[in-house]
Motif scaffolding. Sequence first.
Motif, mmCIF file in Angstrom:
data_model
loop_
_atom_site.group_PDB
_atom_site.id
_atom_site.type_symbol
_atom_site.label_atom_id
_atom_site.label_comp_id
_atom_site.label_asym_id
_atom_site.label_seq_id
_atom_site.Cartn_x
_atom_site.Cartn_y
_atom_site.Cartn_z
ATOM 1 N N ASN A 145 -2.774 5.591 2.585
ATOM 2 C CA ASN A 145 -3.201 4.271 3.060
ATOM 3 C C ASN A 145 -2.205 3.657 4.046
ATOM 4 O OD1 ASN A 145 -5.599 4.217 1.591
ATOM 5 N ND2 ASN A 145 -4.573 3.441 -0.240
ATOM 6 N N THR B 268 -10.925 1.598 6.442
ATOM 7 C CA THR B 268 -11.096 2.292 5.166
ATOM 8 C C THR B 268 -9.748 2.632 4.547
ATOM 9 O OG1 THR B 268 -13.213 3.273 5.805
ATOM 10 C CG2 THR B 268 -11.997 4.378 4.053
ATOM 11 N N VAL B 269 -9.582 2.258 3.285
ATOM 12 C CA VAL B 269 -8.451 2.719 2.489
ATOM 13 C C VAL B 269 -9.029 3.398 1.252
ATOM 14 C CG1 VAL B 269 -6.808 0.990 3.293
ATOM 15 C CG2 VAL B 269 -8.248 0.479 1.322
ATOM 16 N N TYR C 169 0.853 -1.183 0.000
ATOM 17 C CA TYR C 169 0.000 0.000 0.000
ATOM 18 C C TYR C 169 0.891 1.236 0.000
ATOM 19 C CZ TYR C 169 -3.941 -3.057 1.012
ATOM 20 O OH TYR C 169 -4.907 -4.036 0.927
ATOM 21 N N LEU D 14 -3.498 2.355 7.678
ATOM 22 C CA LEU D 14 -3.347 0.962 8.087
ATOM 23 C C LEU D 14 -2.405 0.823 9.283
ATOM 24 C CD1 LEU D 14 -3.251 -0.702 4.553
ATOM 25 C CD2 LEU D 14 -5.142 -0.690 6.197
ATOM 26 N N TYR E 16 -8.501 4.897 -2.947
ATOM 27 C CA TYR E 16 -7.823 4.820 -4.243
ATOM 28 C C TYR E 16 -8.012 6.166 -4.925
ATOM 29 C CZ TYR E 16 -6.788 3.619 -9.090
ATOM 30 O OH TYR E 16 -6.263 3.599 -10.352
ATOM 31 N N ARG F 233 -13.467 4.897 -1.938
ATOM 32 C CA ARG F 233 -13.315 4.270 -0.636
ATOM 33 C C ARG F 233 -13.426 2.746 -0.759
ATOM 34 N NH1 ARG F 233 -15.618 6.371 4.425
ATOM 35 N NH2 ARG F 233 -16.284 8.139 3.142
#
Length: 315
Positions: A66, A105-106, A62, A70, A108, A136
């Motif tokens: 992100n 939640t990550v 990642y 994380l 893009y 999301r």
Amino acid sequence: MARASSPARSTRTERASLYREITDKIIAQLEAGCVPWVQPWSTGPGTAAVTMPRNAASTRAYSGINVMLLWAAAIENGYATQRWLTFRQALSLGGCVRRGEHGTTVVYADRFTPEDERQRADRDGDQARQIAFLKRFTVFNVAQCDGLPTEMLVPAPPREDLILPRFRALMEASGVTIRIGGHMSFYRPADDVIVLPPPEAFHEPINFHRTAAHELSHATGHASRLNREMKGPRGGACYAREELVAEISAAFVCASLGIVPTVRHADYIGAWLEVLREDDRAIVRAASHASKAADWLLGRLLDAESPASAEAEAA
């Protein structure tokens, strides 16, 4: 009768809400005295090893914001690994997310050109304007899953043997002129030079590496490299943004080499908070620039370590 919201307007609202959600989370951590790109390793045993988070199915690392999202989730929940999966990926690997588990939640981020804008540009003979978008996604740590292959659940052992030798190689591979001596550390864009105190000048020798990673991250912004906007008086918003990029990039580089990240300039936190409060996209941009800076440095290291490079030196 109320007018229905257009899809484009809804997308813009969702994107703005997501930027604000992420920024508020980072601000809360900074206000609580927890710097989100170093805090995951300040609480002792039981947390994930020093490493960059990866997707457990694809092994893809990642990047950008992100990484911090994380890292923060791993320390908050006490996960022992930095391996993550989507709900469907867990199923595809023969496992499943346990009932009642909450994901992380990550996002893009990318840009696209709408078809009507592409047609307009073709018609008018100019460049099409791109639109930024942010989506999301939800991921789960492997510790939140059952039935996965055993090897996914075992934390990767720390590679202490890689730290100092590989960091020296990183410095050499960067191609940046580094002068060691004196009592101050800084990067000077005018002549593209890094100045560092000698390792013995630091109370803890490992801080030499952390400081060097910070200054090398600054150097990636030089016009001959990533050409990042770095101008601005000390203490100004542009200066604070660049320091934020260098701090996060240094953390990414250190984590990739097994060095515990730390805050080199804790006194900048106030300036970072001011920038983040004024611009809810600043932290996402800074994390993106930081990933590019870290990738540039680590990419040069990998190139130098490649068999082709070794053969060329031996020839």
